[in-house]
Design a protein around this motif. Structure first.
Motif, short mmCIF file in Angstrom:
data_model
loop_
_atom_site.label_atom_id
_atom_site.label_comp_id
_atom_site.label_asym_id
_atom_site.label_seq_id
_atom_site.Cartn_x
_atom_site.Cartn_y
_atom_site.Cartn_z
N LEU A 121 0.93 -1.16 0.21
CA LEU A 121 -0.01 -0.08 0.04
C LEU A 121 1.01 1.34 0.05
CD1 LEU A 121 -2.82 -0.61 2.66
CD2 LEU A 121 -3.16 -0.89 0.19
N GLU A 122 1.80 1.44 0.92
CA GLU A 122 2.69 2.48 1.00
C GLU A 122 3.53 2.74 -0.14
OE1 GLU A 122 4.59 1.88 4.79
OE2 GLU A 122 2.76 2.07 5.99
N ALA B 272 2.78 1.90 -3.13
CA ALA B 272 1.84 2.06 -4.39
C ALA B 272 2.41 0.87 -5.27
CB ALA B 272 2.16 3.29 -5.14
N GLU C 96 17.84 -7.88 -3.48
CA GLU C 96 16.96 -7.45 -4.60
C GLU C 96 17.00 -8.75 -5.67
OE1 GLU C 96 17.85 -3.65 -6.70
OE2 GLU C 96 16.62 -4.68 -8.56
N VAL D 178 14.85 -11.47 -4.54
CA VAL D 178 13.67 -11.08 -4.55
C VAL D 178 13.01 -11.30 -6.19
CG1 VAL D 178 11.65 -9.29 -4.29
CG2 VAL D 178 13.66 -9.87 -2.56
N ARG D 179 13.90 -10.66 -6.78
CA ARG D 179 13.45 -10.79 -8.31
C ARG D 179 13.41 -12.23 -8.59
NH1 ARG D 179 13.00 -6.20 -11.30
NH2 ARG D 179 13.97 -4.12 -10.22
N THR E 205 2.98 -2.49 -13.29
CA THR E 205 3.92 -1.96 -12.72
C THR E 205 5.42 -1.86 -13.23
OG1 THR E 205 4.72 -3.73 -11.05
CG2 THR E 205 2.60 -2.31 -10.39
N GLY E 206 6.00 -2.88 -13.99
CA GLY E 206 7.04 -2.94 -14.39
C GLY E 206 7.93 -3.48 -13.31
N TYR E 207 7.25 -3.86 -12.19
CA TYR E 207 7.92 -4.73 -10.98
C TYR E 207 8.62 -3.84 -9.94
CZ TYR E 207 6.82 -8.90 -13.88
OH TYR E 207 6.25 -9.50 -14.85
N ASP E 208 8.92 -2.73 -10.38
CA ASP E 208 9.80 -1.65 -9.80
C ASP E 208 9.45 -1.55 -8.28
OD1 ASP E 208 10.77 0.79 -8.52
OD2 ASP E 208 12.20 0.89 -10.11
N LYS E 209 8.22 -1.16 -8.05
CA LYS E 209 7.43 -0.82 -6.87
C LYS E 209 7.24 -1.97 -6.01
CE LYS E 209 5.93 3.86 -8.25
NZ LYS E 209 7.00 4.63 -7.54
N ILE F 206 9.16 -4.76 -6.06
CA ILE F 206 10.51 -5.35 -5.45
C ILE F 206 10.72 -4.23 -4.26
CG2 ILE F 206 12.76 -5.71 -5.99
CD1 ILE F 206 10.93 -7.63 -7.74
N ARG F 207 10.54 -2.96 -4.42
CA ARG F 207 10.67 -2.12 -3.26
C ARG F 207 9.82 -2.35 -2.23
NH1 ARG F 207 14.17 1.94 -5.49
NH2 ARG F 207 14.00 2.15 -7.48
N LEU G 194 11.13 -5.62 -0.35
CA LEU G 194 12.28 -5.29 0.24
C LEU G 194 12.19 -4.30 1.79
CD1 LEU G 194 14.94 -4.56 -2.73
CD2 LEU G 194 15.02 -6.26 -1.23
N VAL H 179 -2.15 6.95 0.70
CA VAL H 179 -2.57 5.42 0.24
C VAL H 179 -3.85 5.40 -0.46
CG1 VAL H 179 -3.20 3.34 1.32
CG2 VAL H 179 -1.15 4.47 2.20
N TYR I 21 1.73 6.84 -8.46
CA TYR I 21 1.00 6.12 -9.49
C TYR I 21 1.34 6.82 -10.86
CZ TYR I 21 -1.13 3.73 -5.98
OH TYR I 21 -1.54 2.54 -4.87
N GLY J 33 4.22 5.08 -11.73
CA GLY J 33 3.88 3.52 -11.87
C GLY J 33 3.54 3.55 -13.32
N GLN K 179 6.81 3.62 -15.41
CA GLN K 179 7.50 2.32 -15.27
C GLN K 179 6.78 1.28 -16.19
OE1 GLN K 179 7.29 2.50 -10.92
NE2 GLN K 179 9.66 2.96 -10.76
N GLY K 180 5.45 1.31 -15.91
CA GLY K 180 4.69 0.03 -16.70
C GLY K 180 4.73 0.25 -18.01
N VAL L 32 8.27 -0.95 -19.22
CA VAL L 32 8.53 -2.39 -19.34
C VAL L 32 7.54 -3.07 -20.40
CG1 VAL L 32 7.94 -4.51 -17.94
CG2 VAL L 32 9.24 -2.38 -16.98
N SER M 94 10.44 -10.18 -13.29
CA SER M 94 10.95 -9.18 -12.50
C SER M 94 12.39 -9.60 -12.81
CB SER M 94 10.40 -9.55 -11.14
OG SER M 94 10.36 -10.91 -10.88
N MET N 176 15.67 -1.76 -12.02
CA MET N 176 14.81 -0.97 -11.57
C MET N 176 14.41 0.09 -12.60
SD MET N 176 13.57 -1.65 -8.67
CE MET N 176 14.02 -2.24 -7.00
#
Lengths: 156, 773
Positions: free
Chosen positions: A95-96, A98, A125, A128-129, A140-144, A146-147, A150, B18, B653, B656, B659-660, B663, B695, B700
């Motif tokens: 949630l935090e 995103a 990292e 996790v990936r 999301t492209g996974y970035d957030k 993975i973060r 972590l 949030v 967002y 996001g 990034q999305g 990718v 992933s 990143m």
């Protein structure tokens, strides 16, 4: 149609009995029979991980497991991750950070990530990936994501 | 994050609360399309064509109807006869007859996977088994799978009576000879003096490109549940980007009044443009009508690949010239896009968008829309723009190289700005093109030395998307506790509930958390356009802002009533309503809300907006790659993605989206394609074989938000959803060249094709097409 089988399993800490046709996947029974629709179907052939659940502590694509194979097993689904009054740190960090957009892959990611952190609470990292490579996210492209995993490691 | 202009400080916009719907989504409680369970519900399955092109001679459904548990079967014969009615569906127009025939084939099947019949049964397994008992006799026809074969003289025609629509500069072109063809339209834009431009050129580069169809790849398959009551009322529970569009399409196909159809949006598991057209609803509705029960239909992943919209494959040619000091002289672009089985590829948008970052004065641009025996294409994130950008940004990279110029210096020299006329003649509004290019050039990534080692390279690319406005509605209801319920019609596909709620909160001077957003069905909110075109945070945001302004006005009147002064005597500041005549008298919204019943009743407001100045978006990518010359595998070492967001409402967002998009572009660049075998069958219709990025394939993605405010929005927002997918293909391709010396002209740039290109370069000593002069 083959006769239904009674299956006894522990589901999200409750001893449960359900009926399943021999051909039904665990995913189908969770969703259609037990109304646990938090576990999602993305492909039904084991390639997206949206249906990830934990079976005796291991992560499993529930679309690839027959429901009758759950006999005597301990199953945890996304509905069993949070406590009544408190989210799991992974849920909180998703949630935090995103770490979700449409959210359809999110239950699978959280269950899969829990499977990792239960074993390797200090995974880096790359680890996790690697672990989450069986879960597809298209938003999301996974970035957030993975973060978020972590970050949850630090909270645990 | 970068801000290029000073803006008034916002209290809520630009922060990262949030999202309101997040908790339900991380706990599995959120209800998506497939989570609908209704009393007496039946399950539907679709029989699909095994042939890429065939005439349906007969369909015998009697065997299926005899199976216990099977309740009904429908074919195209059960649907009303359609006329060629055009409807507006977000980013594109659509022909209802073709949409209906795509849902259930009438006399011909036009691609492998084309729906032929549908069954409703008491379980999905019974419905699936019943499909085998439907007997279809086909007359198999020759088929075409790419634009070049489809254009050959004597090629089999998908639509026997289709004639090319020739358009020059937006008007019908009477000079063009047209006949029956698979080319549905040929649009052309001509300007300046191209002959002279070539003469003025110091360098000319002429290149040719090929790309394959790729799928949007949303994780949630298409799904719908439809209930048709005997009184004629139809309810649709579905996962769509456009509830009112589903209502419009369903009503048109079923030939019932739109008011009789109610569409209830479930949470949506991704769309990217692919969940705007209807696929399952007409069959599910007819099955429900026949049985009197709600009918739920869910596609398998294979059906999603084979029978829902990918975006176009293409063949493109580009010739571009420049003076010695790097000014673009002439610009010739020819784009031929696969439309799939019915006309309507995004080729025109590909032509217009790919030219939009640059000043192009002498040009000849052609865009051909061509039907082939593949699934009908659907919108996919900035439809058409990424395909055109692959050709343009690749060719410009070669031009810059031949001029000995830095690729960003070359782009900046030719950068379009406010007022620059596009190839259509329309001037660009206030844009952040130069700001994006400048940020790329000055970014530490661009200035940093390449990572050490062999076969490493860096590439850049630009992207453009015009963004759309369109109508949105919002309703606000003030609660006695001072919170506000916000109702909109915009399906939330990636965080727009919070982005829109924040805009209402900004106006009312309250926290984002004090706005409670809901996405309503088509009976419960005013007309609202598609969640697409990067329009939702922009246009639905404006509707929410307008409704919030009305709420504020009413609350000012309430405060005036309380203090027995005129509304003009009330000042609103930092969430406080202040009596200017007695400045110690001030109340919060919460206090005013608590007294609503004593000051005239509950405060509500609704608004509908139809904003036009969506504010175009520019984006860019810098990418470092390492290529293994033995295997052709490309590793992405570092990716930085830039985008002008106007003003980022919720930066997380916005990041996001950047990034999305990046990718999805990376997948398109390196792996993804519809791989058709010579028998016209998609051979890789599973995620195992289609292979979207995981992933583990990625680093990143570093997002850089640039903020050049859009004058068409009170807070400066531009749409942010789409442009991020435009730059990656060319950026990666240009990086591969610097890593290996090989220029790629096909997508995807998969390992096999890279090994081949490196081998060909070694053998020939130079690449495709030689520079002139």
């Amino acid at each position: 149609m083959a006769k239904k089988v009674i299956v006894q399993a522990n589901l999200n800490d409750n001893d449960t009995e359900f009926l399943s046709e021999p051909r039904q996947s665990l995913l189908e029974v969770l969703r259609e029979t037990l109304a646990l629709t938090g576990t999602k179907e993305g492909c039904n052939d084991g390639n997206c991980g949206a249906c990830t659940v934990m079976v005796d502590g291991r992560i499993v694509n529930s679309c690839l497991m027959l429901a009758v194979e759950a006999e005597g097993k301990k199953i945890t689904t996304i509905e069993g991750i949070a406590q009544a009054d408190k989210l799991h740190p992974l849920q909180q960090s998703f949630l935090e950070e995103a770490a979700l957009q449409c959210g359809i892959c999110t239950p699978g990611f959280i269950v899969a990530a829990k499977g990792l952190l239960d074993r390797e609470p200090k995974a880096d990292e790359h680890r996790v990936r690697h672990w989450l490579a069986g879960n597809l996210c298209r938003c999301t492209g996974y970035d957030k994501i993975i973060r978020a995993v972590l970050k949850a490691e630090k909270e645990l | 994050m970068t801000t290029t202009e000073n803006r008034p400080q916002f209290k809520v916009v630009g922060t990262r609360p949030v999202r309101h719907d997040g908790l339900e989504k991380v706990t599995g409680k959120a209800k998506y399309g497939a989570d609908v369970i209704l009393p007496g519900m039946l399950y539907g399955k679709v029989l699909r064509s095994p042939h890429p092109h065939a005439r349906i001679k007969s369909i015998d459904t009697s065997g299926a109807l005899k199976i216990p548990g099977v309740k009904a079967v429908v074919t195209a014969k059960d649907l009303p006869i359609q006329s060629d009615k055009m409807v507006e569906l977000g980013e594109a127009h659509a022909n209802m007859k073709q949409i209906a025939e795509n849902c259930l084939a009438n006399d011909k099947v036009l691609y492998k996977g084309h729906a032929v019949a549908a069954v409703a049964a008491t379980s999905p397994h019974i419905a699936e088994e019943a499909l085998d008992a439907i007997k279809v006799v086909y007359e198999v026809l020759p088929f075409v799978l790419n634009v070049d074969d489809a254009m050959k003289p004597g090629a089999t025609l998908l639509h026997e009576n289709m004639v090319t629509r020739a358009v020059l500069g937006g008007k019908p072109d009477p000079a063009k000879q047209v006949g029956k063809s698979n080319v549905s339209s040929e649009m052309r834009w001509v300007g300046g003096n191209l002959e002279q431009a070539w003469k003025d050129s110091h360098v000319i580069v002429e290149r040719e490109y090929f790309t394959k169809p790729v799928h949007q790849g949303y994780i949630e398959p298409h799904v719908t549940t439809v209930n048709w009551n005997p009184d004629g009322k139809i309810t649709v529970w579905t996962s769509t980007q456009h509830t009112f569009g589903v209502r419009q399409q369903a009503a048109a196909i079923l030939q019932v009044p739109e008011g009789m159809v109610k569409v209830i949006p479930m949470e949506i598991g991704g769309g990217f443009g692919g969940k705007i057209n209807v696929y399952l609803e007409p069959a599910a509705a007819m099955l429900s009508k026949k049985t009197g029960h709600p009918v739920k239909m869910v596609m398998t992943r294979k059906e999603v690949f084979e029978a829902s919209g990918p975006t176009s494959g293409s063949h493109m040619k580009m010739k571009v010239g420049a003076t010695k000091d790097g000014k673009i002289t002439g610009w010739q672009l020819w784009l031929a896009f696969e439309a799939g089985a019915y006309p309507g590829s995004p080729v025109a948008m590909g032509a217009m968008c790919s030219s939009a970052p640059y000043i192009v004065e002498n040009f000849d641009v052609s865009a051909l829309d061509i039907v082939v025996n593949k699934p009908k294409v659907a919108a996919y994130r900035a439809p058409g723009s990424p395909i055109g950008a692959f050709a343009v940004e690749s060719t410009l990279d070669e031009l810059a190289e031949k001029l000995g110029m830095d690729p960003m210096d070359f782009r900046l020299k030719n950068a379009a700005k406010e007022g620059t006329r596009q190839i259509t003649g329309a001037p660009l509004g206030k844009i952040g093109n130069i700001e994006v290019m400048t940020q790329v050039k000055n970014h530490p990534h661009y200035k940093s030395p390449l990572p050490v080692g062999p076969n490493v390279g860096r590439g850049v690319g630009m992207g453009y998307w015009f963004n759309i406005g369109m109508q949105s509605s919002a309703a606000l209801n003030v609660n006695p506790d001072g919170s506000v319920s916000l109702v909109t019609g915009s399906v939330d596909i990636g965080g727009t509930r919070v982005a829109v709620a924040m805009q209402a909160a900004e106006i009312l001077g309250i926290r984002a958390e004090d706005v409670i957003p809901t996405v309503a069905d088509t009976d419960s909110i005013g007309w609202t356009g598609v969640t697409g075109g990067s329009r939702t945070a922009f246009a639905t945001g404006i509707a929410a802002i307008n409704a919030a302004e009305e709420v504020k006005k009413q609350l000012i009147a309430r405060a005036a009533l309380m203090w027995e002064v005129k509304p003009e005597d009330i000042e609103f500041k930092d969430g406080l309503y202040i009596n200017k005549k007695s400045p110690k008298d001030s109340v919060t919204m919460k206090q005013l809300a608590a007294k609503m019943m004593m000051t005239g009743g509950y405060v509500t407001a609704s608004a509908t907006a139809n904003p036009r100045m969506a504010g175009a978006a520019y984006g860019a990518m810098i990418v470092d790659v390492k290529v293994d010359p033995e295997t052709g595998k490309v590793d992405l070492l570092r990716v930085t993605a830039f985008q002008d967001a106007g003003k980022a409402a919720h930066p997380s967002y916005v990041e996001g989206q950047i990034q999305g998009g990046a990718v999805q572009g990376i997948g398109w660049a390196l792996n993804e394609e519809y791989f058709h075998t010579t028998d016209g069958v998609m051979a890789n219709s599973s995620w195992l074989d289609y292979r979207m990025p995981t992933s583990l394939d990625l680093p990143m993605i570093d997002p850089v938000i640039i903020e050049v405010p859009n004058p068409g929005h009170p807070f400066g927002l531009r749409g942010v959803g789409e442009v991020g997918i435009c730059a990656p293909m060319a950026a990666i391709r240009n990086a591969i060249f610097r890593a290996t010396g090989a220029r790629m002209y096909h997508l995807p740039m998969n390992p096999g094709s890279i090994v081949e290109a490196i081998g060909a370069k070694k053998a020939a000593g130079h690449t495709n097409g030689a520079a002139k002069k």
